[in-house]
Design an enzyme around this catalytic site. Structure first.
Site, short mmCIF file in Angstrom:
data_model
loop_
_atom_site.label_atom_id
_atom_site.label_comp_id
_atom_site.label_asym_id
_atom_site.label_seq_id
_atom_site.Cartn_x
_atom_site.Cartn_y
_atom_site.Cartn_z
N ILE A 16 0.98 -1.24 -0.24
CA ILE A 16 0.07 0.05 -0.02
C ILE A 16 0.69 1.27 0.12
O ILE A 16 0.61 2.35 -0.24
CB ILE A 16 -0.94 0.01 1.24
CG1 ILE A 16 -1.91 1.16 1.13
CG2 ILE A 16 -0.25 0.16 2.42
CD1 ILE A 16 -3.29 0.83 1.98
N ARG A 19 1.04 3.50 -3.17
CA ARG A 19 -0.03 4.20 -3.55
C ARG A 19 0.19 5.55 -2.53
O ARG A 19 0.17 6.86 -2.90
CB ARG A 19 -1.18 3.67 -3.52
CG ARG A 19 -1.58 2.59 -4.21
CD ARG A 19 -2.97 2.24 -4.56
NE ARG A 19 -3.30 1.51 -3.24
CZ ARG A 19 -3.49 0.21 -3.08
NH1 ARG A 19 -2.73 -0.66 -4.18
NH2 ARG A 19 -3.68 -0.55 -1.87
N ARG A 38 11.31 -4.73 9.26
CA ARG A 38 11.66 -5.87 10.36
C ARG A 38 13.24 -6.17 10.22
O ARG A 38 13.61 -6.52 11.06
CB ARG A 38 10.88 -7.11 10.10
CG ARG A 38 9.58 -6.94 10.22
CD ARG A 38 8.77 -8.24 10.08
NE ARG A 38 8.52 -8.28 8.54
CZ ARG A 38 8.07 -9.53 8.14
NH1 ARG A 38 7.57 -10.41 8.72
NH2 ARG A 38 7.99 -9.72 6.54
N TYR A 59 11.11 -1.92 13.96
CA TYR A 59 10.03 -1.12 14.21
C TYR A 59 10.40 -0.05 15.44
O TYR A 59 9.96 1.03 15.55
CB TYR A 59 8.74 -1.86 14.49
CG TYR A 59 8.33 -2.75 13.31
CD1 TYR A 59 8.73 -2.50 11.99
CD2 TYR A 59 7.41 -3.90 13.37
CE1 TYR A 59 8.29 -3.26 10.99
CE2 TYR A 59 7.10 -4.61 12.44
CZ TYR A 59 7.42 -4.44 11.13
OH TYR A 59 6.96 -5.21 10.12
N LEU A 75 0.96 -2.19 8.46
CA LEU A 75 1.21 -3.69 9.00
C LEU A 75 -0.10 -4.51 8.92
O LEU A 75 -1.25 -3.99 8.76
CB LEU A 75 1.63 -4.09 10.34
CG LEU A 75 2.88 -3.32 10.81
CD1 LEU A 75 3.27 -3.27 12.29
CD2 LEU A 75 4.07 -3.67 10.00
N HIS A 80 -2.23 -3.89 14.14
CA HIS A 80 -2.49 -2.55 14.01
C HIS A 80 -2.32 -2.05 15.63
O HIS A 80 -1.83 -1.14 15.98
CB HIS A 80 -3.83 -2.18 13.33
CG HIS A 80 -3.81 -2.36 11.90
ND1 HIS A 80 -4.92 -2.21 11.34
CD2 HIS A 80 -2.60 -2.68 11.06
CE1 HIS A 80 -4.48 -2.49 10.02
NE2 HIS A 80 -3.29 -2.51 9.72
N LYS A 98 -6.53 0.86 7.58
CA LYS A 98 -7.78 0.56 7.85
C LYS A 98 -7.71 -1.05 7.64
O LYS A 98 -6.67 -1.66 6.77
CB LYS A 98 -8.92 0.84 7.06
CG LYS A 98 -8.79 1.09 5.60
CD LYS A 98 -9.08 -0.57 5.14
CE LYS A 98 -8.10 -1.06 3.89
NZ LYS A 98 -8.36 -2.33 3.54
N ASP A 176 -10.62 -6.64 4.59
CA ASP A 176 -9.69 -6.13 3.59
C ASP A 176 -10.72 -5.07 2.84
O ASP A 176 -10.14 -3.68 2.78
CB ASP A 176 -9.20 -7.26 2.68
CG ASP A 176 -8.39 -6.42 1.34
OD1 ASP A 176 -7.66 -5.57 2.02
OD2 ASP A 176 -8.22 -6.99 0.65
#
Length: 319
Positions: A16, A19, A38, A59, A75, A80, A98, A176
């Protein structure tokens, strides 16, 4: 626009980000300062690909960077809440992908932590920041009294090892992409559902590859939605006593058109992520509240949880 760009760190190297970073580069309200991965190797590869100057090989190392003001969490779903709480404890503002969580108690815990620390926390439903949403809401009076809502979001998922298909990571089409349909239905209704019914079609891994839901609202309006990994469809439609209005491609991509009583009008292009980041920038600088805060995230989590409980039991769930 903010007077000083917010210095962001990205926690996670998920797809993601491709974008998200396009939108980030369209505004001077954002400085993408660092990436946390990681491992140092994967972080370095991501940073080189996207032109990010600072790499953290864990992280926690990213959260410890004193120059980073805000964290964008990309993640898998089950991580989350944990990393939002850690980021807030480190004194960072948070934009979390989300759905934040299907557990309302986690939403309250996170926003309580943000409030205590004087930090901004927001769930990243970027579609809500697009001007098309204003066009839709401003068109509602023209269709008369709202009667029903219809929403879809599905795409063909071809990666058998994709994290969206893993039950241990809260995968499935509802979590999703169906969450967008829930978000859109709640927005158009202008209230929270009081009764839901969900039906999930499990795939080989056990998560739903298709999910259909009904949301009943106190006003009597009913929303129906379908999400899935086996077809291509995206829409959000409001049906009134005197007509209807529909967005043709509301959730992730353009071009977008609005169809009011059969007349289609193309809408001007914009970038969801740029708008989202500028809104968060204003909130972080104390210039305006975030568009999406506790109330919206809590309503979203309550609805998702009820839908999943309904699908598991085969019975409607009252909220």
């Amino acid at each position: 626009m903010t007077a000083e760009p917010v210095r962001w760190g990205i926690l996670g190297t998920g797809g993601i980000n491709d974008r998200f970073l396009v939108g980030a580069r369209l505004t001077d309200a954002v400085d993408i300062l660092a990436i946390g991965s990681r491992s140092a190797a994967s972080g370095a590869a991501f940073a080189e690909r996207h032109g990010i100057g600072r790499v953290h090989g864990s992280y926690d190392e990213l959260l410890g960077d004193p120059d980073v003001e805000a964290i964008y969490i990309t993640l898998p779903n089950t991580l989350h809440h944990e990393w939002t709480i850690r980021a807030l404890a480190a004194g960072k503002h948070v934009l979390c992908e989300k759905p934040y969580s299907r557990h309302p108690a986690e939403v309250d815990e996170a926003f309580d932590a943000a409030d205590r620390a004087g930090l901004v926390l927001s769930e990243a439903f970027m579609w809500r920041h697009h001007p098309q949403v204003r066009e839709l809401l401003e068109s509602l009076p023209a269709i008369g009294a709202l009667q029903a809502i219809r929403a879809t979001f599905s795409y063909v998922q071809e990666g058998a090892a994709d994290i969206r298909l893993r039950p241990d990571l809260d995968g499935g089409s509802l979590m999703d992409v169906g969450c967008y349909c829930v978000s859109g239905s709640r927005l158009v209704a202008g209230e929270e559902p009081d009764l839901v019914y969900g039906i999930g079609e499990p795939g080989p891994s056990g998560v739903d590859i298709r999910f259909s839901g009904l949301l009943h609202f106190p006003s009597g309006v009913v929303a129906e939605f379908t999400s899935g990994f086996t077809s291509e469809h995206r829409s959000l439609e409001a049906i009134g006593s005197e007509g209807s209005v529909r967005l043709t491609n509301p959730w992730q991509s353009e071009p977008v058109s609005i169809i009011l009583d059969g007349v289609e009008t193309p809408l001007a292009g914009d970038n969801f992520y740029r708008r989202e980041l500028e809104n968060l920038g204003r909130a972080i600088r104390g210039e305006a509240p975030p568009l999406l805060g506790r109330a919206d995230a809590l309503g979203q989590a309550r609805t998702l949880d009820a839908l999943l409980r309904s699908a598991a039991t085969g019975a409607p769930v009252r909220l």
